[in-house]
Design a protein around this motif. Structure first.
Motif, PDB file in Angstrom:
ATOM      1  N   THR A  95    -103.938  52.826 -76.558  1.00 56.28           N
ATOM      2  CA  THR A  95    -104.223  53.878 -76.908  1.00 56.28           C
ATOM      3  C   THR A  95    -105.297  54.697 -76.004  1.00 56.28           C
ATOM      4  O   THR A  95    -105.949  54.584 -76.220  1.00 56.28           O
ATOM      5  N   ALA A  96    -104.303  54.583 -74.309  1.00 61.84           N
ATOM      6  CA  ALA A  96    -105.220  55.861 -74.146  1.00 61.84           C
ATOM      7  C   ALA A  96    -105.298  57.493 -73.753  1.00 61.84           C
ATOM      8  O   ALA A  96    -104.529  57.481 -73.210  1.00 61.84           O
ATOM      9  N   THR A  97    -106.713  57.597 -73.678  1.00 61.30           N
ATOM     10  CA  THR A  97    -106.771  58.973 -73.788  1.00 61.30           C
ATOM     11  C   THR A  97    -107.383  59.499 -72.786  1.00 61.30           C
ATOM     12  O   THR A  97    -108.749  59.529 -72.119  1.00 61.30           O
ATOM     13  N   THR A  98    -107.632  60.216 -72.084  1.00 62.82           N
ATOM     14  CA  THR A  98    -108.018  60.986 -70.565  1.00 62.82           C
ATOM     15  C   THR A  98    -109.351  61.142 -71.039  1.00 62.82           C
ATOM     16  O   THR A  98    -109.182  63.152 -71.720  1.00 62.82           O
ATOM     17  N   ILE A  99    -110.520  61.418 -70.791  1.00 61.73           N
ATOM     18  CA  ILE A  99    -111.809  62.378 -71.165  1.00 61.73           C
ATOM     19  C   ILE A  99    -112.535  63.521 -70.436  1.00 61.73           C
ATOM     20  O   ILE A  99    -113.281  64.215 -70.402  1.00 61.73           O
ATOM     21  N   LEU A 100    -112.156  63.126 -69.573  1.00 62.55           N
ATOM     22  CA  LEU A 100    -112.437  63.432 -67.987  1.00 62.55           C
ATOM     23  C   LEU A 100    -111.819  63.749 -66.868  1.00 62.55           C
ATOM     24  O   LEU A 100    -111.722  62.137 -66.430  1.00 62.55           O
ATOM     25  N   GLY A 101    -111.347  64.511 -65.592  1.00 59.92           N
ATOM     26  CA  GLY A 101    -110.506  64.224 -65.128  1.00 59.92           C
ATOM     27  C   GLY A 101    -109.333  64.320 -64.775  1.00 59.92           C
ATOM     28  O   GLY A 101    -108.601  64.692 -66.668  1.00 59.92           O
ATOM     29  N   GLY A 102    -108.089  63.811 -64.995  1.00 64.49           N
ATOM     30  CA  GLY A 102    -106.764  63.634 -64.688  1.00 64.49           C
ATOM     31  C   GLY A 102    -105.812  65.085 -64.624  1.00 64.49           C
ATOM     32  O   GLY A 102    -104.769  64.687 -65.277  1.00 64.49           O
ATOM     33  N   THR A 103    -106.131  65.699 -63.043  1.00 64.83           N
ATOM     34  CA  THR A 103    -106.112  66.553 -62.913  1.00 64.83           C
ATOM     35  C   THR A 103    -104.554  66.795 -62.091  1.00 64.83           C
ATOM     36  O   THR A 103    -103.670  67.150 -62.711  1.00 64.83           O
ATOM     37  N   MET A 104    -103.935  65.277 -61.346  1.00 64.47           N
ATOM     38  CA  MET A 104    -103.036  64.912 -61.459  1.00 64.47           C
ATOM     39  C   MET A 104    -101.811  64.332 -62.026  1.00 64.47           C
ATOM     40  O   MET A 104    -102.983  63.696 -62.808  1.00 64.47           O
ATOM     41  N   PRO A 105    -101.022  64.968 -61.891  1.00 61.15           N
ATOM     42  CA  PRO A 105    -100.477  64.206 -62.904  1.00 61.15           C
ATOM     43  C   PRO A 105    -100.139  62.737 -62.923  1.00 61.15           C
ATOM     44  O   PRO A 105     -99.858  61.719 -63.978  1.00 61.15           O
ATOM     45  N   GLU A 106    -100.052  62.220 -61.705  1.00 65.18           N
ATOM     46  CA  GLU A 106     -99.762  60.999 -60.755  1.00 65.18           C
ATOM     47  C   GLU A 106    -100.616  59.860 -61.322  1.00 65.18           C
ATOM     48  O   GLU A 106    -100.523  59.360 -61.637  1.00 65.18           O
ATOM     49  N   MET A 107    -102.190  60.635 -60.398  1.00 68.06           N
ATOM     50  CA  MET A 107    -103.535  59.698 -60.889  1.00 68.06           C
ATOM     51  C   MET A 107    -103.745  59.922 -62.085  1.00 68.06           C
ATOM     52  O   MET A 107    -104.023  58.751 -62.885  1.00 68.06           O
ATOM     53  N   ASP A 108    -103.217  60.648 -63.568  1.00 78.76           N
ATOM     54  CA  ASP A 108    -103.678  60.461 -65.026  1.00 78.76           C
ATOM     55  C   ASP A 108    -102.593  59.166 -65.608  1.00 78.76           C
ATOM     56  O   ASP A 108    -103.149  57.866 -66.169  1.00 78.76           O
ATOM     57  N   THR A 109    -100.935  59.716 -65.223  1.00 74.36           N
ATOM     58  CA  THR A 109    -100.326  58.647 -65.407  1.00 74.36           C
ATOM     59  C   THR A 109    -101.139  56.792 -65.012  1.00 74.36           C
ATOM     60  O   THR A 109    -101.306  55.841 -65.938  1.00 74.36           O
ATOM     61  N   LEU A 110    -101.670  56.860 -63.770  1.00 75.21           N
ATOM     62  CA  LEU A 110    -101.798  55.842 -63.647  1.00 75.21           C
ATOM     63  C   LEU A 110    -103.299  55.090 -64.122  1.00 75.21           C
ATOM     64  O   LEU A 110    -103.569  54.435 -63.844  1.00 75.21           O
ATOM     65  N   GLY A 111    -104.678  56.176 -64.115  1.00 77.05           N
ATOM     66  CA  GLY A 111    -105.215  55.813 -65.010  1.00 77.05           C
ATOM     67  C   GLY A 111    -105.337  55.275 -66.175  1.00 77.05           C
ATOM     68  O   GLY A 111    -105.692  54.843 -66.582  1.00 77.05           O
ATOM     69  N   GLN A 112    -104.270  56.180 -66.872  1.00 76.87           N
ATOM     70  CA  GLN A 112    -104.270  55.618 -68.157  1.00 76.87           C
ATOM     71  C   GLN A 112    -103.335  54.295 -68.488  1.00 76.87           C
ATOM     72  O   GLN A 112    -103.941  53.409 -69.657  1.00 76.87           O
TER      73      GLN A 112
END
Length: 165
Positions: A95-112
């Motif tokens: 399970t990936a969890t954003t800890i900083l940033g990720g304000t754009m939903p598309e980039m957050d999903t890609l990042g996770q």
């Protein structure tokens, strides 16, 4: 209890073992770096000097339910060695969890997705690995934009990272 008894110190060499690779993805210079610390594995992926999104994936799971993986047929697998190594999908128990940033939903999903893919590659390489995986991203929007080669760009990003693990 004295101050020195409260903390367990793990001696480790410094600087931490580091590997770096660079390449051009969707026309943008991209650098991937992996640093292996005593308690964490940190992977950064930067484009144009950017680093704005941080995600962590714990590999040290305590509960049997968290350690179990589910294969495509829905069968629970408790041993990571039973997971096919040719499967390019991230392991479902990570399970990936954003800890900083990720304000754009598309980039957050890609990042996770990217962080889980990286953690899966680390566990596939060494099933006993239990350090926390921390991923820092600074990707251009072209990596998620299908019209600009997003799918191929994502594949190239993952390939670049696999080269430093």
């Amino acid at each position: 209890m004295t101050e020195s008894e409260r903390y367990e110190v793990t001696p480790s060499p410094f600087p931490a073992r580091t590997r770096t690779a660079s390449g051009t993805i969707n026309g943008v210079e991209t650098t991937a770096t992996a640093m292996y610390f005593a308690d964490k594995i940190m992977v950064t992926i930067t484009q144009s000097g950017r680093l704005a999104h941080w995600i962590h994936v714990p590999l040290d799971t305590e509960s049997p339910a968290a350690e179990a993986a589910v294969n495509r047929s829905g069968t629970i697998i408790y041993d990571d060695e039973d997971i096919p190594s040719s499967d390019l999908l991230p392991m479902s128990h990570l399970t990936a969890t954003t800890i900083l940033g990720g304000t754009m939903p598309e980039m957050d999903t890609l990042g996770q997705l990217c962080a889980t893919q990286i953690a899966s590659a680390i566990v596939t390489k060494d099933p006993r690995e239990r350090r926390m995986v921390v991923v820092g991203l600074g990707l251009d929007k072209s990596v998620i934009d299908v019209r600009m080669g997003g799918r191929e760009g994502y594949t190239e990003v993952v390939g670049l990272v696999l080269g430093v693990l």
